[in-house]
Design an enzyme around this catalytic site. Sequence first.
Site, PDB file in Angstrom:
ATOM      1  N   GLY A  32     -34.662  -3.371 -10.193  1.00  0.00           N
ATOM      2  CA  GLY A  32     -34.827  -2.124 -10.932  1.00  0.00           C
ATOM      3  C   GLY A  32     -33.855  -1.062 -10.444  1.00  0.00           C
ATOM      4  O   GLY A  32     -34.141   0.134 -10.480  1.00  0.00           O
ATOM      5  N   GLY A  38     -31.113  -0.053 -11.675  1.00  0.00           N
ATOM      6  CA  GLY A  38     -30.266   0.572 -12.689  1.00  0.00           C
ATOM      7  C   GLY A  38     -30.640   1.999 -13.042  1.00  0.00           C
ATOM      8  O   GLY A  38     -29.874   2.684 -13.724  1.00  0.00           O
ATOM      9  N   ASP A  98     -34.283 -10.203 -15.178  1.00  0.00           N
ATOM     10  CA  ASP A  98     -35.670  -9.755 -15.362  1.00  0.00           C
ATOM     11  C   ASP A  98     -36.505 -10.315 -14.202  1.00  0.00           C
ATOM     12  O   ASP A  98     -36.539 -11.544 -14.011  1.00  0.00           O
ATOM     13  CB  ASP A  98     -36.170 -10.286 -16.723  1.00  0.00           C
ATOM     14  CG  ASP A  98     -37.546  -9.750 -17.093  1.00  0.00           C
ATOM     15  OD1 ASP A  98     -38.358  -9.494 -16.176  1.00  0.00           O
ATOM     16  OD2 ASP A  98     -37.800  -9.614 -18.306  1.00  0.00           O
ATOM     17  N   VAL A  99     -37.181  -9.437 -13.473  1.00  0.00           N
ATOM     18  CA  VAL A  99     -37.942  -9.908 -12.304  1.00  0.00           C
ATOM     19  C   VAL A  99     -39.112 -10.820 -12.682  1.00  0.00           C
ATOM     20  O   VAL A  99     -39.639 -11.517 -11.816  1.00  0.00           O
ATOM     21  CB  VAL A  99     -38.467  -8.737 -11.429  1.00  0.00           C
ATOM     22  CG1 VAL A  99     -37.347  -7.995 -10.750  1.00  0.00           C
ATOM     23  CG2 VAL A  99     -39.377  -7.802 -12.211  1.00  0.00           C
ATOM     24  N   SER A 133     -47.280   2.608  -4.523  1.00  0.00           N
ATOM     25  CA  SER A 133     -47.580   3.913  -5.131  1.00  0.00           C
ATOM     26  C   SER A 133     -48.828   4.479  -4.473  1.00  0.00           C
ATOM     27  O   SER A 133     -49.745   3.715  -4.105  1.00  0.00           O
ATOM     28  CB  SER A 133     -47.827   3.743  -6.633  1.00  0.00           C
ATOM     29  OG  SER A 133     -48.524   4.855  -7.141  1.00  0.00           O
ATOM     30  N   TYR A 175     -52.133   0.226 -13.604  1.00  0.00           N
ATOM     31  CA  TYR A 175     -51.043   0.551 -12.681  1.00  0.00           C
ATOM     32  C   TYR A 175     -51.549   0.581 -11.230  1.00  0.00           C
ATOM     33  O   TYR A 175     -50.966  -0.038 -10.341  1.00  0.00           O
ATOM     34  CB  TYR A 175     -50.426   1.895 -13.079  1.00  0.00           C
ATOM     35  CG  TYR A 175     -49.262   2.281 -12.203  1.00  0.00           C
ATOM     36  CD1 TYR A 175     -48.053   1.586 -12.274  1.00  0.00           C
ATOM     37  CD2 TYR A 175     -49.370   3.315 -11.284  1.00  0.00           C
ATOM     38  CE1 TYR A 175     -46.994   1.932 -11.463  1.00  0.00           C
ATOM     39  CE2 TYR A 175     -48.302   3.663 -10.478  1.00  0.00           C
ATOM     40  CZ  TYR A 175     -47.116   2.978 -10.573  1.00  0.00           C
ATOM     41  OH  TYR A 175     -46.059   3.300  -9.763  1.00  0.00           O
ATOM     42  N   ALA A 176     -52.638   1.325 -11.009  1.00  0.00           N
ATOM     43  CA  ALA A 176     -53.167   1.435  -9.640  1.00  0.00           C
ATOM     44  C   ALA A 176     -53.543   0.054  -9.103  1.00  0.00           C
ATOM     45  O   ALA A 176     -53.282  -0.252  -7.928  1.00  0.00           O
ATOM     46  CB  ALA A 176     -54.375   2.367  -9.625  1.00  0.00           C
ATOM     47  N   LYS A 233     -50.420  -1.899  -8.078  1.00  0.00           N
ATOM     48  CA  LYS A 233     -49.823  -1.438  -6.821  1.00  0.00           C
ATOM     49  C   LYS A 233     -50.735  -1.760  -5.635  1.00  0.00           C
ATOM     50  O   LYS A 233     -50.258  -1.941  -4.514  1.00  0.00           O
ATOM     51  CB  LYS A 233     -49.515   0.056  -6.902  1.00  0.00           C
ATOM     52  CG  LYS A 233     -48.400   0.381  -7.903  1.00  0.00           C
ATOM     53  CD  LYS A 233     -47.081  -0.325  -7.552  1.00  0.00           C
ATOM     54  CE  LYS A 233     -45.938   0.071  -8.453  1.00  0.00           C
ATOM     55  NZ  LYS A 233     -44.647  -0.487  -8.053  1.00  0.00           N
TER      56      LYS A 233
HETATM   57  N1  LIG Z   1     -41.979   7.685 -10.870  1.00  0.00           N
HETATM   58  C1  LIG Z   1     -43.087   7.751 -10.140  1.00  0.00           C
HETATM   59  O1  LIG Z   1     -43.848   8.745 -10.176  1.00  0.00           O
HETATM   60  C2  LIG Z   1     -43.428   6.628  -9.206  1.00  0.00           C
HETATM   61  C3  LIG Z   1     -44.379   6.888  -8.196  1.00  0.00           C
HETATM   62  C4  LIG Z   1     -44.726   5.864  -7.325  1.00  0.00           C
HETATM   63  C5  LIG Z   1     -44.129   4.633  -7.449  1.00  0.00           C
HETATM   64  N2  LIG Z   1     -43.217   4.406  -8.426  1.00  0.00           N
HETATM   65  C6  LIG Z   1     -42.627   3.076  -8.505  1.00  0.00           C
HETATM   66  O2  LIG Z   1     -41.252   3.178  -8.233  1.00  0.00           O
HETATM   67  C7  LIG Z   1     -40.559   2.149  -8.936  1.00  0.00           C
HETATM   68  C8  LIG Z   1     -39.470   2.761  -9.778  1.00  0.00           C
HETATM   69  O3  LIG Z   1     -40.068   3.662 -10.684  1.00  0.00           O
HETATM   70  P1  LIG Z   1     -39.220   4.709 -11.531  1.00  0.00           P
HETATM   71  O4  LIG Z   1     -40.124   5.818 -11.854  1.00  0.00           O
HETATM   72  O5  LIG Z   1     -37.924   4.954 -10.856  1.00  0.00           O
HETATM   73  O6  LIG Z   1     -39.002   3.866 -12.861  1.00  0.00           O
HETATM   74  P2  LIG Z   1     -37.876   3.985 -13.999  1.00  0.00           P
HETATM   75  O7  LIG Z   1     -38.574   3.584 -15.254  1.00  0.00           O
HETATM   76  O8  LIG Z   1     -37.185   5.301 -13.952  1.00  0.00           O
HETATM   77  O9  LIG Z   1     -36.856   2.849 -13.567  1.00  0.00           O
HETATM   78  C9  LIG Z   1     -37.322   1.526 -13.445  1.00  0.00           C
HETATM   79  C10 LIG Z   1     -36.161   0.573 -13.520  1.00  0.00           C
HETATM   80  O10 LIG Z   1     -36.705  -0.757 -13.394  1.00  0.00           O
HETATM   81  C11 LIG Z   1     -36.145  -1.554 -14.442  1.00  0.00           C
HETATM   82  N3  LIG Z   1     -37.087  -2.614 -14.805  1.00  0.00           N
HETATM   83  C12 LIG Z   1     -38.261  -2.487 -15.463  1.00  0.00           C
HETATM   84  N4  LIG Z   1     -38.788  -3.682 -15.677  1.00  0.00           N
HETATM   85  C13 LIG Z   1     -37.942  -4.595 -15.155  1.00  0.00           C
HETATM   86  C14 LIG Z   1     -37.941  -6.006 -15.078  1.00  0.00           C
HETATM   87  N5  LIG Z   1     -38.919  -6.736 -15.627  1.00  0.00           N
HETATM   88  N6  LIG Z   1     -36.920  -6.622 -14.455  1.00  0.00           N
HETATM   89  C15 LIG Z   1     -35.900  -5.898 -13.932  1.00  0.00           C
HETATM   90  N7  LIG Z   1     -35.830  -4.564 -14.002  1.00  0.00           N
HETATM   91  C16 LIG Z   1     -36.848  -3.917 -14.597  1.00  0.00           C
HETATM   92  C17 LIG Z   1     -35.901  -0.609 -15.585  1.00  0.00           C
HETATM   93  O11 LIG Z   1     -34.942  -1.130 -16.495  1.00  0.00           O
HETATM   94  C18 LIG Z   1     -35.428   0.641 -14.857  1.00  0.00           C
HETATM   95  O12 LIG Z   1     -34.038   0.623 -14.646  1.00  0.00           O
HETATM   96  C19 LIG Z   1     -41.609   1.399  -9.740  1.00  0.00           C
HETATM   97  O13 LIG Z   1     -42.055   0.281  -9.016  1.00  0.00           O
HETATM   98  C20 LIG Z   1     -42.720   2.423  -9.865  1.00  0.00           C
HETATM   99  O14 LIG Z   1     -43.960   1.828 -10.074  1.00  0.00           O
HETATM  100  C21 LIG Z   1     -42.849   5.380  -9.313  1.00  0.00           C
END
Ligand SMILES: NC(=O)c1ccc[n+]([C@@H]2O[C@H](COP(=O)([O-])OP(=O)(O)OC[C@H]3O[C@@H](n4cnc5c(N)ncnc54)[C@H](O)[C@@H]3O)[C@@H](O)[C@H]2O)c1
Length: 274
Positions: free
Chosen positions: A35, A37, A83-84, A165, A178-179, A182
């Site tokens: 992820g 990107g 894709d993961v 998270s 989601y919770a 995580k």
């Molecule tokens: N934003 C928040 O508030 C927050 C808080 C706690 C934890 N997180 C966690 O942090 C991580 C990143 O979150 P974010 O907010 O930066 O998300 P985001 O949506 O901004 O970016 C996520 C990236 O992961 C990629 N992605 C999604 N599914 C995928 C897959 N199946 N295979 C490969 N790539 C994939 C997307 O294309 C994207 O580039 C996640 O695990 C999220 O759960 C986010």
Amino acid sequence: MRAASLKDSVVSRCAATECIVTQPELSGQVALVTGGGAGIGRSICLDLAAAGCAVVVIDRADPTAVAEEIAAGGGRALPVTADVTVEGDMRAAVDSATAEFGGIDVLVNNAGVFASLTNGPFEEIPVDEWRLAMDVNVLGTFLATRAALPALRARGGGRVVNIASTTALKGTAFLLHYASSKGAVLAMTKALARELGDDGILVNAVAPGFTVTSGVESNPGQVAGMRDRAPGGRVLRREMSPDDVVGAVRFLASPSSAFITGQTVVVDGGAYFH
Ligand SMILES: NC(=O)c1ccc[n+]([C@@H]2O[C@H](COP(=O)([O-])OP(=O)(O)OC[C@H]3O[C@@H](n4cnc5c(N)ncnc54)[C@H](O)[C@@H]3O)[C@@H](O)[C@H]2O)c1
């Protein structure tokens, strides 16, 4: 944070008249970031590159732009569209990484779905959304770690950093899928730390609080309440950005954390204490 600016900061002043420029902390290491990107993953990629890692930027959406940003800052990066949730994709990504950079030292399991998910009572959560959260956040972490394992073992050890998270720690309401996903990531972190300790592979998690990312910006209606409430619940009363997360990830990838495994570092400006 841009790669070049962090590189500039890797300077230690050892005397008033003298200044020694040290080697970047993770010089020569190879990191895979899923992820990578966008959002938090992008910031982790840039930061690890600035710390000296060659970075394999893995994303379902084309991650070339992040790899180019790293190259523009003087770092080394390989973009891999994968894709993961697809086992073959993860194995191919690891093969590409080892072919390009000779091995893997660090895996950051960051790919996840969050902001696009329904934020509401659990009885209204669509079953296919539950499956999506479990697929990407849980199965994806499992598959990426399993694919990377032979390469980490071949190096004689390494680091896995899982992005969890605080929702799992707090038991945040109205995001049950989601919770729960995580929570599974935190359980995997502990169980894998025990399972892989003898291989010298340290497994830890970073649990961010609500972070304003590209994913959040793209789903304003979905997360509006959370975004409004988050700063007021923190000791440090401001919005959290992806750059707030990167220091904890770098620490857990570095020699400074060589005796830490199975742990969760909360990065949320002091909203949840554990
Ligand atoms: N934003 C928040 O508030 C927050 C808080 C706690 C934890 N997180 C966690 O942090 C991580 C990143 O979150 P974010 O907010 O930066 O998300 P985001 O949506 O901004 O970016 C996520 C990236 O992961 C990629 N992605 C999604 N599914 C995928 C897959 N199946 N295979 C490969 N790539 C994939 C997307 O294309 C994207 O580039 C996640 O695990 C999220 O759960 C986010």
